[in-house]
Scaffold this motif. Sequence first.
Motif, PDB file in Angstrom:
ATOM      1  N   LYS A  61      -5.588  -7.696  10.736  1.00 51.48           N
ATOM      2  CA  LYS A  61      -4.386  -7.649   9.914  1.00 51.48           C
ATOM      3  C   LYS A  61      -3.499  -6.483  10.337  1.00 51.48           C
ATOM      4  O   LYS A  61      -3.971  -5.504  10.916  1.00 51.48           O
ATOM      5  CB  LYS A  61      -4.760  -7.514   8.436  1.00 51.48           C
ATOM      6  N   VAL A  62      -2.226  -6.613  10.049  1.00 54.11           N
ATOM      7  CA  VAL A  62      -1.293  -5.512  10.274  1.00 54.11           C
ATOM      8  C   VAL A  62      -1.525  -4.463   9.191  1.00 54.11           C
ATOM      9  O   VAL A  62      -1.446  -4.764   7.991  1.00 54.11           O
ATOM     10  CB  VAL A  62       0.167  -6.008  10.208  1.00 54.11           C
ATOM     11  N   ASN A  63      -1.844  -3.253   9.601  1.00 51.96           N
ATOM     12  CA  ASN A  63      -2.032  -2.155   8.656  1.00 51.96           C
ATOM     13  C   ASN A  63      -0.684  -1.516   8.354  1.00 51.96           C
ATOM     14  O   ASN A  63      -0.056  -0.918   9.235  1.00 51.96           O
ATOM     15  CB  ASN A  63      -2.991  -1.109   9.229  1.00 51.96           C
ATOM     16  N   LEU A  64      -0.230  -1.680   7.112  1.00 58.69           N
ATOM     17  CA  LEU A  64       1.069  -1.158   6.704  1.00 58.69           C
ATOM     18  C   LEU A  64       0.869  -0.001   5.737  1.00 58.69           C
ATOM     19  O   LEU A  64       0.257  -0.148   4.680  1.00 58.69           O
ATOM     20  CB  LEU A  64       1.886  -2.271   6.038  1.00 58.69           C
ATOM     21  N   TRP A  65       1.386   1.153   6.120  1.00 63.30           N
ATOM     22  CA  TRP A  65       1.260   2.375   5.326  1.00 63.30           C
ATOM     23  C   TRP A  65       2.451   2.473   4.377  1.00 63.30           C
ATOM     24  O   TRP A  65       3.586   2.687   4.810  1.00 63.30           O
ATOM     25  CB  TRP A  65       1.215   3.574   6.260  1.00 63.30           C
ATOM     26  N   VAL A  66       2.206   2.294   3.075  1.00 67.50           N
ATOM     27  CA  VAL A  66       3.256   2.427   2.067  1.00 67.50           C
ATOM     28  C   VAL A  66       3.287   3.888   1.645  1.00 67.50           C
ATOM     29  O   VAL A  66       2.397   4.363   0.929  1.00 67.50           O
ATOM     30  CB  VAL A  66       2.989   1.502   0.865  1.00 67.50           C
ATOM     31  N   SER A  83      11.733   2.305   6.857  1.00 69.35           N
ATOM     32  CA  SER A  83      10.595   1.605   7.457  1.00 69.35           C
ATOM     33  C   SER A  83      10.685   1.690   8.967  1.00 69.35           C
ATOM     34  O   SER A  83      11.760   1.853   9.539  1.00 69.35           O
ATOM     35  CB  SER A  83      10.564   0.129   7.031  1.00 69.35           C
ATOM     36  N   SER A  84       9.551   1.573   9.601  1.00 75.01           N
ATOM     37  CA  SER A  84       9.508   1.538  11.064  1.00 75.01           C
ATOM     38  C   SER A  84       8.166   1.009  11.519  1.00 75.01           C
ATOM     39  O   SER A  84       7.126   1.335  10.931  1.00 75.01           O
ATOM     40  CB  SER A  84       9.731   2.928  11.659  1.00 75.01           C
ATOM     41  N   SER A  85       8.203   0.176  12.541  1.00 78.66           N
ATOM     42  CA  SER A  85       6.967  -0.148  13.229  1.00 78.66           C
ATOM     43  C   SER A  85       6.546   1.079  14.012  1.00 78.66           C
ATOM     44  O   SER A  85       7.360   1.949  14.336  1.00 78.66           O
ATOM     45  CB  SER A  85       7.201  -1.324  14.183  1.00 78.66           C
ATOM     46  N   VAL A  86       5.272   1.172  14.313  1.00 72.05           N
ATOM     47  CA  VAL A  86       4.789   2.176  15.258  1.00 72.05           C
ATOM     48  C   VAL A  86       5.064   1.642  16.662  1.00 72.05           C
ATOM     49  O   VAL A  86       4.945   0.444  16.916  1.00 72.05           O
ATOM     50  CB  VAL A  86       3.281   2.431  15.068  1.00 72.05           C
ATOM     51  N   TYR A  87       5.462   2.528  17.571  1.00 74.77           N
ATOM     52  CA  TYR A  87       5.672   2.159  18.970  1.00 74.77           C
ATOM     53  C   TYR A  87       4.772   3.036  19.828  1.00 74.77           C
ATOM     54  O   TYR A  87       4.845   4.257  19.756  1.00 74.77           O
ATOM     55  CB  TYR A  87       7.133   2.356  19.375  1.00 74.77           C
ATOM     56  N   GLY A 100       7.353  -3.621  18.750  1.00 73.85           N
ATOM     57  CA  GLY A 100       6.560  -2.688  17.973  1.00 73.85           C
ATOM     58  C   GLY A 100       5.145  -3.204  17.752  1.00 73.85           C
ATOM     59  O   GLY A 100       4.828  -4.369  18.017  1.00 73.85           O
ATOM     60  N   GLU A 101       4.300  -2.330  17.252  1.00 70.17           N
ATOM     61  CA  GLU A 101       2.896  -2.682  17.059  1.00 70.17           C
ATOM     62  C   GLU A 101       2.714  -3.733  15.965  1.00 70.17           C
ATOM     63  O   GLU A 101       1.753  -4.508  15.999  1.00 70.17           O
ATOM     64  CB  GLU A 101       2.078  -1.430  16.730  1.00 70.17           C
ATOM     65  N   VAL A 102       3.629  -3.787  15.005  1.00 73.00           N
ATOM     66  CA  VAL A 102       3.559  -4.825  13.969  1.00 73.00           C
ATOM     67  C   VAL A 102       3.722  -6.202  14.600  1.00 73.00           C
ATOM     68  O   VAL A 102       2.907  -7.107  14.400  1.00 73.00           O
ATOM     69  CB  VAL A 102       4.634  -4.607  12.885  1.00 73.00           C
ATOM     70  N   TRP A 103       4.776  -6.365  15.378  1.00 76.92           N
ATOM     71  CA  TRP A 103       5.079  -7.658  15.990  1.00 76.92           C
ATOM     72  C   TRP A 103       4.019  -8.060  17.011  1.00 76.92           C
ATOM     73  O   TRP A 103       3.616  -9.224  17.080  1.00 76.92           O
ATOM     74  CB  TRP A 103       6.462  -7.613  16.644  1.00 76.92           C
ATOM     75  N   ASN A 119     -12.041   1.689  17.709  1.00 73.37           N
ATOM     76  CA  ASN A 119     -11.810   1.211  16.345  1.00 73.37           C
ATOM     77  C   ASN A 119     -10.339   0.830  16.128  1.00 73.37           C
ATOM     78  O   ASN A 119      -9.641   1.428  15.290  1.00 73.37           O
ATOM     79  CB  ASN A 119     -12.234   2.269  15.323  1.00 73.37           C
ATOM     80  N   PRO A 120      -9.825  -0.151  16.885  1.00 65.59           N
ATOM     81  CA  PRO A 120      -8.397  -0.480  16.862  1.00 65.59           C
ATOM     82  C   PRO A 120      -7.865  -0.950  15.513  1.00 65.59           C
ATOM     83  O   PRO A 120      -6.654  -0.898  15.277  1.00 65.59           O
ATOM     84  CB  PRO A 120      -8.279  -1.592  17.911  1.00 65.59           C
ATOM     85  N   THR A 121      -8.750  -1.411  14.615  1.00 63.21           N
ATOM     86  CA  THR A 121      -8.281  -1.854  13.302  1.00 63.21           C
ATOM     87  C   THR A 121      -8.104  -0.705  12.327  1.00 63.21           C
ATOM     88  O   THR A 121      -7.683  -0.922  11.194  1.00 63.21           O
ATOM     89  CB  THR A 121      -9.266  -2.882  12.698  1.00 63.21           C
ATOM     90  N   GLN A 122      -8.412   0.512  12.769  1.00 65.47           N
ATOM     91  CA  GLN A 122      -8.365   1.673  11.884  1.00 65.47           C
ATOM     92  C   GLN A 122      -7.128   2.544  12.114  1.00 65.47           C
ATOM     93  O   GLN A 122      -7.164   3.757  11.893  1.00 65.47           O
ATOM     94  CB  GLN A 122      -9.641   2.501  12.040  1.00 65.47           C
ATOM     95  N   PHE A 123      -6.041   1.919  12.555  1.00 67.76           N
ATOM     96  CA  PHE A 123      -4.798   2.651  12.775  1.00 67.76           C
ATOM     97  C   PHE A 123      -3.640   1.882  12.145  1.00 67.76           C
ATOM     98  O   PHE A 123      -3.640   0.651  12.109  1.00 67.76           O
ATOM     99  CB  PHE A 123      -4.536   2.853  14.274  1.00 67.76           C
ATOM    100  N   TYR A 124      -2.654   2.614  11.661  1.00 63.75           N
ATOM    101  CA  TYR A 124      -1.474   1.982  11.072  1.00 63.75           C
ATOM    102  C   TYR A 124      -0.602   1.367  12.164  1.00 63.75           C
ATOM    103  O   TYR A 124      -0.410   1.947  13.225  1.00 63.75           O
ATOM    104  CB  TYR A 124      -0.647   3.011  10.298  1.00 63.75           C
ATOM    105  N   HIS A 125      -0.037   0.195  11.841  1.00 63.44           N
ATOM    106  CA  HIS A 125       0.901  -0.458  12.746  1.00 63.44           C
ATOM    107  C   HIS A 125       2.359  -0.249  12.313  1.00 63.44           C
ATOM    108  O   HIS A 125       3.268  -0.364  13.125  1.00 63.44           O
ATOM    109  CB  HIS A 125       0.621  -1.963  12.815  1.00 63.44           C
TER     110      HIS A 125
END
Length: 211
Positions: A61-66, A83-87, A100-103, A119-125
């Motif tokens: 899943k896309v990890n979104l930091w609110v 808002s911003s995707s991580v690049y 971006g990492e989200v897309w 652990n690639p699922t443990q970072f915000y996108h």
Amino acid sequence: LHINTTNHISSVETTKFKLHFEMGCGMEDTGDVEHLDRRYLLLKVIREIENFLVLPNNTSKVNLWVRNINNTTTDSNFHLARSSSVYMVPKNENGAIIDGEVWKTLNSGVSSYSNILNNPTQFYHGIISFNFDKYLNETVNWHTNITMLPTADTKDLYTCALKELMHLLGVTSLMNASGRCVFGSGYEYFSRYDTKLINSGQNANLIINTP
């Protein structure tokens, strides 16, 4: 941007996203009705966007930091939301188009950090935040009741959330007022959206590929 429980106090998932709510973001308190109304509205917009997306079955899943908007800018008074995707890119002075990492995560079905980070699922996108305090020195009166139209003295949270989420999906410019990349010196990257921008005379693209 490693996910750490000290950065958020609650999480919730949709089909494609996992939202991590930071202390002070205005949506983190599950015992506060106002916080829950805001959270419900953000999740509703995300789920409606998901219904339009034709994507592969995702294993990540896309990890979104609110976030608390005050942790994303030095002056939240001038921002209703951010808002911003991580690049994640190397230095490049020649110019390139990036996603971006989200897309990338949505389109591949796996975390864009796979084969790059442990652990690639443990970072915000991506990151998103809303101003629930003051905007232009006036307290923001957010409209969150989707069964009624917003009034002139309110800001519509649904519309604002939709706009910010579209930025996360790539509808955003990486070009500053001088025509250079907002990442700074040595990082000449632009978005797919930038390739559609034209000049004020409406007769030429701002980005022109040259040999």
